[in-house]
Design an enzyme around this catalytic site. Structure first.
Site, short mmCIF file in Angstrom:
data_model
loop_
_atom_site.label_atom_id
_atom_site.label_comp_id
_atom_site.label_asym_id
_atom_site.label_seq_id
_atom_site.Cartn_x
_atom_site.Cartn_y
_atom_site.Cartn_z
N HIS A 72 -4.29 0.87 19.18
CA HIS A 72 -4.14 1.52 20.29
C HIS A 72 -5.28 1.63 21.42
O HIS A 72 -5.22 2.19 22.53
CB HIS A 72 -3.40 3.05 20.16
CG HIS A 72 -1.96 2.78 19.78
ND1 HIS A 72 -1.02 3.65 20.22
CD2 HIS A 72 -1.28 2.18 19.17
CE1 HIS A 72 -0.01 3.40 19.50
NE2 HIS A 72 0.01 2.43 19.20
N GLU A 115 3.50 -10.89 -10.64
CA GLU A 115 4.54 -10.80 -9.61
C GLU A 115 4.43 -11.74 -8.48
O GLU A 115 3.42 -12.33 -8.51
CB GLU A 115 4.50 -9.37 -8.94
CG GLU A 115 4.99 -8.21 -9.90
CD GLU A 115 6.38 -8.21 -10.06
OE1 GLU A 115 7.22 -8.91 -10.76
OE2 GLU A 115 7.12 -7.33 -9.56
N SER A 128 -2.01 -4.21 21.92
CA SER A 128 -1.39 -5.35 21.12
C SER A 128 -1.67 -6.63 21.80
O SER A 128 -1.85 -6.89 23.16
CB SER A 128 0.03 -5.13 21.12
OG SER A 128 0.60 -3.85 20.35
N LYS A 137 14.10 -1.92 19.80
CA LYS A 137 13.96 -3.38 19.33
C LYS A 137 13.38 -3.39 17.88
O LYS A 137 14.11 -4.17 16.84
CB LYS A 137 13.06 -4.28 20.22
CG LYS A 137 13.06 -5.76 19.81
CD LYS A 137 12.21 -6.67 20.73
CE LYS A 137 12.42 -8.09 20.19
NZ LYS A 137 11.24 -8.98 21.17
N ASP A 138 12.54 -2.54 17.52
CA ASP A 138 12.11 -2.51 16.21
C ASP A 138 13.17 -2.01 15.21
O ASP A 138 13.17 -2.43 14.23
CB ASP A 138 10.76 -1.59 15.99
CG ASP A 138 9.49 -2.32 16.64
OD1 ASP A 138 9.47 -3.42 16.72
OD2 ASP A 138 8.38 -1.56 16.57
#
Lengths: 256, 194, 430
Positions: C216, C288, C220, C244-245
């Site tokens: 922030h 894994e 972005s 949207k997220d």
């Protein structure tokens, strides 16, 4: 966009890699027959009659060497038995309890809350009684093997005369589907060994199918609940996602 | 599973207003639906977490205890564990039953007839939770060597509460009679507690 | 944190609280009106998805811990009890064990997006480094979590990975004993792994906070890699990206649920349903899936480095493997100084994009190599060789290709602004 293509191939690679790995891993050995099971697939369920028959095979044959320490008699509810039937089954067994007020261990009839009694006191006793190879606990045997149901079915039905060039030690047996073919367990099942109460054929093949179903249930008793819950959760999420897609479009409409 | 979306969806319902006239109601309805789905989803997703703290199936399987009472002589008591608590099972003598019945209710702090504390036709058997209603100590009086207090029942050594042969509080700081757990006679010699 | 200018709120309670503790102003500023590039594609969803997975892991983990017993004699059975007897225990465990995989999937995509669009470049170096720290912490957390069920893979995975530290000259054996709290992986090891497995997610959470803070500050990045130049380039974070997220997250959760409910053990290994046994090593120890590429790099170095023809060894094969593995992550830390090309986004750097895609392919191939037995072969080529080649390319990408491209790649014309890029794309569609 190129990014999309990359993403797709990445996802494909991620899904295929373990599958390819699994195939390569078992390449040296004869893969067990690929069976169709009542419980496989998205909507597969356990066949209760098969579970009960499988439990009978376990009790009368497997249980003399193999423990199922994760299982309690109360779990037999999942086989379709009611409370009084479970009590009766449990009471057929003698379990050790205690210490009592005098500090001694004592024996009493089993209760639904008791675990299945183990055939041997501990792993060392089990190994000693079986030429040094302790019979594995069967509670999770299906989950603990690649392609578990097929594997167990294969082992139970895969006993053969050893080829001429095989050199078996005493106490060793030849099994087509065992990795390496040499197995300590002698052929456990033969036709007619367990008397079924229903019309099912009393054959090794049927015994193996039933006991596999029982052992799969034992390792994964909530499979049916899991699939049902999953269907609801996914339906909910799909509808919610649809609504959110509409919301997102509405909001972005003024931007595009 | 949808906890994250709840607050977001909640905010949007109040804020977005692209002042287009037509479709405004439909849009509000859409946002409201989305918010509700978020809230409902979060609630449903929280339930398995909460419910996992309730007694598990193996714990519930031990929630009843069956007691063989054939070997308890008159005047004797045994202690059994039920749901992690001691339960006193006393085989009362006729004297003890008489004593419990004779008491005038007005003499009791927690007024209760003896008949309300035992099963009909099984008056010889008293079954109580062996936890003092004062501050949770276990009263003495189960063994012949132990004091049974001034009223022939039990005596709590922590703060001196006396219980009678019906397990009722007679003297001392405890506010209530010893609790009678739910139980039933499965046969003449077997009771099931819980 | 900005107490200087406060937002105004209609709600009196909100306003009362905000005057005393401006959390609502903060939320409004950082998540409400926060100016965000208008041209995010769906790759920008994965930060929020990863955040959601972290929270889901912590939530399920806390309730699992309430029913788990960190003792070698009881751990395996306590996990089975969670599956069989605890109310919804099977669901919590299925979410937790598949959640680890889906957390990693989200984070791998998130990292790749950062690589593709050059999000690590100035002024976002610290943002990137914090991300790599999160990735490292995740690996440590996941590794220790995998030990807790105390199956065969738990035990032998722990044994193999802790033994890596014995490769360190002089102090290695001491460090390994210190890690174990004994002479093998045993009860003290299990106990400390449980303690740390519980602690580290909260450390991750704290670093995520710093990561978002740094985000922030710089704002972005976006698919064009151009900084926003004005209002026409950005949108308020809410409602545009919150909605949207949320949509993207729900789609992700559908896939997640498919695994949780219909194939909960697909991503695991059957051997972990056998209780740990210090006397029997599984035929083939595999970590894994999300560790496989790094595991392959560990195994790729099978030769000593020293003076040929003598017995003098500078770096043993064992130490070489350990260096190769940890070095591969160390490279991520210095990436912002290895790739200093002025154009950020791979969209306008075709050569960089080509090498990056080969890098991705090499990473996937390394993952395949890591999943196979050490002596296996693919189409006649020993996997040992493929693993070594993959590792070599991984290193060459960072140490040779990127610096070389800095000097040679011209790149395509970059649009003047985000708005121009968006309008050009819209125009093409029509």
């Amino acid at each position: 966009m190129t990014m999309k293509r990359f993403a797709l191939s990445l996802a494909a690679a991620a899904v295929l890699a373990p599958a390819a790995a699994a195939i390569a891993k078992e390449a040296h050995d004869v893969p067990p027959p690929h069976m169709h099971w009542h419980f496989s697939g998205m909507f597969g369920t356990y066949d209760k009659a098969a579970l009960q028959r499988g439990y009978k095979v376990y009790r009368e044959v497997c249980a003399s060497c193999h423990s199922m320490k994760q299982m309690s008699f109360r779990n037999l509810e999942g086989l379709g038995y009611d409370e009084s039937q479970i009590k009766a089954i449990a009471a057929e067994y003698t379990v050790e309890d205690g210490p009592n007020d005098e500090g001694d261990m004592f024996e009493r009839p089993g209760r639904p809350s008791d675990r299945f009694p183990a055939p041997f006191a501990n792993a060392k006793a089990a190994a000693f009684a079986n030429n040094g190879a302790a019979p594995p606990d069967l509670s999770l045997i299906v989950k603990a093997r690649h392609h578990g149901p097929d594997y167990v079915y294969g082992i139970l039905t895969g006993y053969e005369e050893p080829p001429a060039d095989a050199h078996l030690q005493p106490g060793q047996n030849w099994n087509k589907y065992m990795p390496g073919h040499v197995i300590a367990m002698a052929k456990p099942l033969s036709d007619g060994q367990v008397a079924y109460e229903d019309e099912s054929p009393a054959t090794v093949d049927q015994y193996a199918r039933d006991v596999v179903q029982f052992l799969t249930w034992a390792g994964d008793p909530y499979m049916e609940t899991r699939k049902r819950t999953g269907a609801k959760a996914i339906m909910f999420l799909l509808v919610f996602a649809g609504i959110m897609y509409a919301v997102k479009r509405k909001i972005w409409a003024s931007v595009h | 599973m949808t906890a994250g979306s709840k607050s977001q969806a909640g905010i949007v319902t109040g804020q977005v207003g692209h002042s287009a006239d037509d479709g405004a109601t439909r849009r509000d309805f859409l946002f409201l639906t989305a918010g509700s789905f978020g809230a409902v989803g979060a609630g449903i997703a929280a339930w398995p977490l909460v419910h996992s703290m309730n007694p598990a199936k193996d714990t519930l399987a031990l929630s009843t205890t069956e007691v063989d009472i054939s070997k308890i002589e008159k005047g004797q008591s045994i202690t059994v564990m039920w749901q992690g608590k001691p339960v006193f099972v006393r085989h009362r003598t006729e004297d003890e039953i008489d004593q419990a019945r004779k008491v005038d209710l007005s003499a009791l702090g927690d007024k209760q007839e003896d008949t309300a504390r035992v099963k009909k036709d099984r008056e010889a058997w008293l079954v109580v939770v062996g936890i003092c209603t004062h501050l949770g100590c276990v009263p003495v009086g189960q063994k012949p060597s132990e004091s049974r207090g001034d009223f022939g029942g039990w005596f709590c050594p922590c703060h001196g509460s006396h219980y009678d042969t019906s397990g009722r509080i007679r003297k001392g700081p405890a506010p209530k009679n010893l609790a009678v757990p739910p139980y039933e006679f499965l046969s003449d010699t077997l009771i099931k507690i819980g | 944190m900005g107490s200087s200018e406060r937002a105004t709120f209609n709600n009196k309670v909100v306003s009362w609280i905000d005057e005393r503790l401006p959390v609502f102003t903060l939320m409004q500023k950082e998540y409400g009106v926060f100016p965000t590039p208008r041209n995010f594609n769906y790759f920008w969803n994965f930060g929020a998805i990863a955040m959601f997975m972290l929270i889901a892991m912590i939530a399920t983990g806390i309730f699992l811990a309430m029913n788990y017993t960190a003792h070698v004699d009881m751990a395996f059975d306590s996990v089975e009890r969670i599956d069989r007897d605890v109310n919804w225990g099977w669901l919590l465990r299925d979410i937790h064990m598949n959640g680890a995989s889906f957390f990693f999937i989200a984070v791998y995509i998130h990292i790749f997006r950062g690589l593709y669009y050059g999000s690590y470049k100035k002024p976002r170096e610290i943002l990137w480094i914090l991300g790599v720290v999160i990735f490292l912490l995740m690996m440590a957390t996941a590794f220790m979590g995998y030990v807790l069920p105390w199956g065969q893979m738990s035990y032998w995975g722990a044994t193999v990975i802790t033994n890596l530290f014995s490769a360190i000259p002089l102090v290695g054996d001491g460090i390994v004993k210190w890690l174990w709290g004994g002479f093998a992986v045993d009860n003290p090891t299990l106990n400390r792994f449980f303690a740390l497995h519980y602690l580290l997610p909260f450390v991750i959470f704290a670093v995520v906070f710093l990561h978002v803070w740094a985000l922030h500050v710089s704002g972005s990045n976006n698919p064009t890699g151009i900084e926003p130049k004005g209002k026409q380039d950005t949108l308020p974070f809410h409602p545009y990206y919150t909605m949207k997220d949320t949509f993207g997250l729900l789609v992700y959760l559908v896939i997640f649920c498919a695994f949780v409910f219909y194939a909960p053990d697909y991503l695991g290994h059957p051997d972990n349903y056998r209780e740990a046994n210090a006397l029997v090593t599984p035929a083939h120890i595999v970590p894994e899936w999300y560790f496989l590429p790094f595991y392959a790099m560990l195994r790729a170095i099978t030769f000593d480095v020293g003076i040929p023809g003598t017995d003098i060894v500078f770096i043993s094969a064992k130490l070489g493997g350990v260096i190769a593995m940890f070095g591969s992550i160390a490279l991520l830390f210095v990436l912002p100084w290895l790739d200093t090309h002025p154009i950020r986004s791979a969209r306008y750097r075709p050569q960089f994009r080509l090498f990056l895609m080969i890098f991705l392919a090499a990473f996937v191939v390394l993952g395949y190599v890591g999943s196979q037995p050490a002596d296996a072969a693919l189409a006649g080529v020993p996997l040992q060789v493929i693993g070594l080649l993959g590792t070599a390319y991984y290193y060459a990408f960072f140490l040779v290709v990127l610096p070389w491209l800095n000097k040679t790649e011209k790149g395509k014309d970059v649009p003047k602004s985000i708005y121009d890029a968006v309008m050009a794309a819209e125009g093409k569609k029509k």
